[in-house]
Design a protein around this motif. Structure first.
Motif, PDB file in Angstrom:
ATOM      1  N   TRP A   1      23.547   0.100  -1.723  1.00 42.05           N
ATOM      2  CA  TRP A   1      24.010   0.257  -0.358  1.00 42.05           C
ATOM      3  C   TRP A   1      25.527   0.310  -0.246  1.00 42.05           C
ATOM      4  N   ILE A   2      26.223  -0.296  -1.155  1.00 46.18           N
ATOM      5  CA  ILE A   2      27.689  -0.223  -1.103  1.00 46.18           C
ATOM      6  C   ILE A   2      28.145   1.219  -1.355  1.00 46.18           C
TER       7      ILE A   2
ATOM      8  N   ARG B   1      21.574  -3.143   5.770  1.00 48.75           N
ATOM      9  CA  ARG B   1      21.138  -3.788   4.525  1.00 48.75           C
ATOM     10  C   ARG B   1      22.188  -4.771   4.000  1.00 48.75           C
ATOM     11  N   LEU B   2      23.418  -4.546   4.358  1.00 51.86           N
ATOM     12  CA  LEU B   2      24.488  -5.457   3.947  1.00 51.86           C
ATOM     13  C   LEU B   2      24.702  -6.573   4.956  1.00 51.86           C
ATOM     14  N   GLN B   3      23.780  -6.717   5.925  1.00 51.56           N
ATOM     15  CA  GLN B   3      23.802  -7.776   6.941  1.00 51.56           C
ATOM     16  C   GLN B   3      25.062  -7.709   7.813  1.00 51.56           C
ATOM     17  N   ARG B   4      25.456  -6.501   8.142  1.00 47.85           N
ATOM     18  CA  ARG B   4      26.604  -6.291   9.046  1.00 47.85           C
ATOM     19  C   ARG B   4      26.097  -5.560  10.292  1.00 47.85           C
TER      20      ARG B   4
END
Length: 584
Positions: A345-346, A376-379
Motif C-alpha cells: 500500500w505504501i 489500508r494505512l489507517q489514515r
C-alpha cells in the motif's frame, strides 16, 4: 372651456412627435365630405352624441381624446381650411372640438396650435383600426391598447400592442413586467433574451428613460467573442451559454465547440468537455487546438494512451513535454495497479500521488487507488479528503460507466463505499455498494464490500436503538458486532466508548476513543469523550491536552471552555498543594 389635465409625459410627447408623420386624409375622402357638407370631426361628434348617456350630455359634441399615456395622436392640419359657399360650404367645427386636449400636449414640443386648426383623419383600414381602439378605450376606461406603427416606440419583448395589465397600469409597468419575465428565463448574467429569442446585452436604465430593445439577430461570431470575454473574466457558466447560442446558429464551426469545451472543463464537467472537443475534431480533423485540448482532457481523466494520440495530432500546439507527461502517467498507473495486487500500500500511495502530480488530477481510478491505500494505512481522514475535496470531480453513474467502463467504475464505487463507512456515512456506503454490485455482480470483492456495509450499518442502527432505550450493555455488544465486520471503524468505536462510560468503565472508554482518534485525528466527539473520561479518572494532564486541542477546533463551544477552566484550576490547585507539602 379647456379641461384640466396633468402635464404630458415623455411617452405622450414622443407619440405626438411621431403623429406628425402619419398619413393625411386622401383627396377622395375630402371631396366626399365636401359633397355631404359635413366635416369628419362633426360626423364623429354626431355619432358619439347619439350613443352618449344623458349624464354626458354636456360632452355630446366632443370626441373622446386619447390621453397622454397613448402614443396614438392624430396630426393637426398646419393651415386653416377656408369656408366655401353654396352646397359645398364646409361647416365650421364646434368650439369644443377645436380646443382638443392634444393642443395642450403639443405645447410641450415648443409650439401651440391655434384653436382654428381642424384635425385630419386616417383613411381606409387605419381609420377602422383607430376607431376600434378608441371604442375599446372608451368602454374599458384604459389606454393600454395602442396601435403599433412605424412611428411608435418598440418596447422590450413586445412586437405589437403593450401587454395588458391591471387597470391604470402605465407603459413603464409593462416594460418592467417584460424585463422580469426575461430575467426568469435562463440567460447568462449581464445578458437577456430578446423578443426573437436572441441573447442581447442588457441595457441599463438611464434616468428612467425607455430604450429600444435589440431585435436583430446577433451574429454567431459576436456571440463567440462575448463568450471569450466571459471566459477571461472567470464567468464560465455564462461563457457556456453564449457558446451554446453560437452553436445553435452555426454548428459547423469547430471553434465554437472547442471553446465551449474549455469553459466546461473550467467548471469541472470534463466528460462533457471531451464530447464537445470530439465534435470539433470530427468537423475539422486538422484542427490542432482541439486535438491538443482533447489530449489534455484525456490526461486529466487518466486515459494516457488517448492523450498521447491527440498530442501527436497537434504538433504545432503540443510539445515534447506533453507527450512525456502522458507517458509518465501511464507508467505510474501501471506500477500502482501492480503494487495493489501485492498489497504494497505504501507503493500504491506513492505512485498514485505521483500520477496526480503529473496531470491525472481528475482521474477517478487514480484517486480510488490513492484513497484505498490511505484506508489500508489507517489514515481515514486523508482518505475521506481525497473524495470530498473541492477539486474532486463529480461524475454521474451513467456517464462514468460509459466513459470508464463498467468494471473500472465499479472499482471506484467500492472504494468510495469503504471511505463512506470509515467516515460514518453508513447509508451512503450501502447505496454506493449496491450500485457497484449492480454494475459488476460477479466480482467477489464488490460483493464482499456490499455485505460488510450492510452488516456495519445494521449493527450501528441496532446499537443506537438500544442506547436510546438505556440498554447500555446490549448496545455495547451490538457495536462490537459491527466492529467485527468493520474493524477500526471510528464511529463504532466512539459509540461503544459511550456505552462503557455509561457503565462506569472509563478505562475501556478511553481505549476505544484512543483507537478512534488513531485513524481519525480530527474526530472531535471521540476526543471530547476521552477528555471527559480522563477527568473521571483524575488524569488532569491528559484531559488538559485534549481540551486544549478541542478549544482550537471548537472555539465557540461553551462546555469546552468551562471544562478547560475547571481542569486548569484542578492542576493549579494540585501543584500548589505539592509546593506547600512539608519536607521530611
Amino acid at each position: 372651456m379647456t379641461e384640466s389635465r396633468d402635464p404630458p409625459t415623455g411617452c405622450a410627447m414622443f407619440g405626438i412627435y411621431s403623429g406628425m408623420f402619419r398619413r393625411r386624409r386622401s383627396a377622395s375622402m375630402t371631396s366626399l365630405h365636401r359633397i355631404n357638407g359635413t366635416s369628419p370631426a362633426a360626423s364623429d361628434a354626431e355619432t358619439e352624441a347619439a350613443a352618449a348617456p344623458p349624464a354626458q350630455a354636456n360632452q355630446a359634441h366632443r370626441k373622446p381624446a386619447v390621453t397622454h399615456d397613448s402614443s396614438l395622436v392624430r396630426r393637426q392640419s398646419a393651415l386653416p381650411v377656408p369656408a366655401q359657399n353654396g352646397a359645398g360650404a364646409r361647416a365650421a367645427p364646434p368650439a369644443n372640438e377645436r380646443a382638443r386636449p392634444v393642443a395642450k400636449a403639443a405645447n410641450g414640443l415648443g409650439g401651440a396650435r391655434t384653436a382654428a386648426e381642424p384635425a385630419s383623419e386616417y383613411t381606409g383600414m387605419a381609420a377602422e383600426l383607430d376607431k376600434m381602439i378608441l371604442d375599446h378605450q372608451r368602454v374599458k376606461g384604459t389606454t393600454q391598447l395602442v396601435r403599433a406603427t412605424s412611428g411608435n416606440m418598440m418596447l422590450h419583448r413586445n412586437l405589437g400592442n403593450l401587454n395588458a395589465g391591471a387597470g391604470g397600469a402605465s407603459a413603464r409597468s409593462s416594460v418592467e413586467r417584460g424585463a422580469k419575465m426575461a430575467n426568469e428565463r435562463k440567460a447568462p448574467n449581464g445578458y437577456a433574451f430578446s423578443g426573437m429569442g436572441n441573447i442581447v446585452k442588457e441595457a441599463k436604465p438611464a434616468g428612467g428613460d425607455l430604450c429600444r430593445a435589440l431585435s436583430h439577430r446577433t451574429d454567431p461570431e459576436r456571440l463567440k467573442e462575448m463568450g471569450n470575454e466571459e471566459y477571461r473574466q472567470g464567468h464560465y457558466t455564462e461563457a457556456v451559454a453564449l457558446y451554446d447560442q453560437a452553436i445553435m446558429m452555426d454548428a459547423r464551426r469547430p471553434a465554437y465547440w472547442s471553446n465551449k469545451a474549455a469553459a466546461l472543463a473550467a467548471l469541472g464537467r470534463l466528460i462533457e468537455a471531451v464530447g464537445d472537443c470530439k465534435e470539433a475534431v470530427r468537423i475539422d480533423p486538422s484542427y490542432e487546438r482541439a486535438h491538443h485540448r482533447l489530449g489534455g482532457l484525456y490526461l486529466r481523466l487518466g486515459e494516457p494512451d488517448r492523450a498521447i494520440y491527440h498530442f501527436k495530432q497537434s504538433s504545432k500546439e503540443s510539445t515534447g513535454a506533453d507527450v512525456c507527461r502522458a507517458q509518465s502517467v501511464k507508467n505510474r498507473i501501471a506500477k500502482s495497479s501492480d503494487a495493489r495486487s501485492l498489497k504494497n500500500w505504501i507503493t500504491v500511495l506513492q505512485e498514485a500521488q505521483a500520477a496526480v502530480s503529473d496531470g491525472a488530477d481528475c482521474a477517478p481510478q487514480v484517486l480510488a487507488l490513492q484513497a484505498e491505500a490511505l484506508l489500508r494505512l489507517q489514515r481515514h481522514d486523508e482518505a475521506d479528503a481525497v473524495f470530498s475535496g473541492a477539486g474532486e470531480p463529480k461524475f454521474g453513474v451513467d456517464e462514468s460507466t460509459k466513459f470508464f467502463g463498467t468494471f473500472g467504475h465499479a472499482y471506484v464505487l467500492i472504494v468510495r463505499a469503504q471511505v463512506d463507512m470509515a467516515a460514518g456515512r453508513f447509508d451512503d456506503a450501502v447505496a454506493t455498494a449496491q450500485t457497484a454490485c449492480q454494475l459488476d455482480p460477479s466480482n467477489r470483492e464488490v460483493t464482499n464490500v456490499q455485505r460488510r456495509a450492510k452488516a456495519a450499518a445494521a449493527a450501528r442502527l441496532r446499537g443506537n436503538d438500544l442506547f436510546k432505550a438505556a440498554k447500555f450493555a446490549e448496545a455495547c455488544h451490538a457495536y462490537g458486532e459491527g466492529l467485527d465486520r468493520e474493524p477500526g471503524n471510528a464511529v463504532l468505536l466512539c459509540n461503544r466508548a459511550a456505552c462503557h462510560a455509561k457503565l462506569g468503565r472509563h478505562e475501556k472508554a478511553v481505549e476505544d476513543c484512543s483507537a478512534a482518534l488513531a485513524v481519525r485525528p480530527s474526530y472531535s466527539k471521540a476526543r471530547l469523550r476521552r477528555a471527559d473520561c480522563n477527568v473521571k479518572l483524575e488524569r488532569w494532564e491528559a484531559s488538559l491536552r485534549d481540551y486544549q486541542v478541542l478549544i482550537q477546533e471548537l472555539p465557540e463551544n461553551e462546555d469546552v471552555k468551562k471544562a478547560l477552566s475547571e481542569v486548569e484550576a484542578k492542576l493549579k490547585s494540585q501543584r500548589n498543594g505539592e509546593v506547600a507539602r512539608p519536607q521530611h
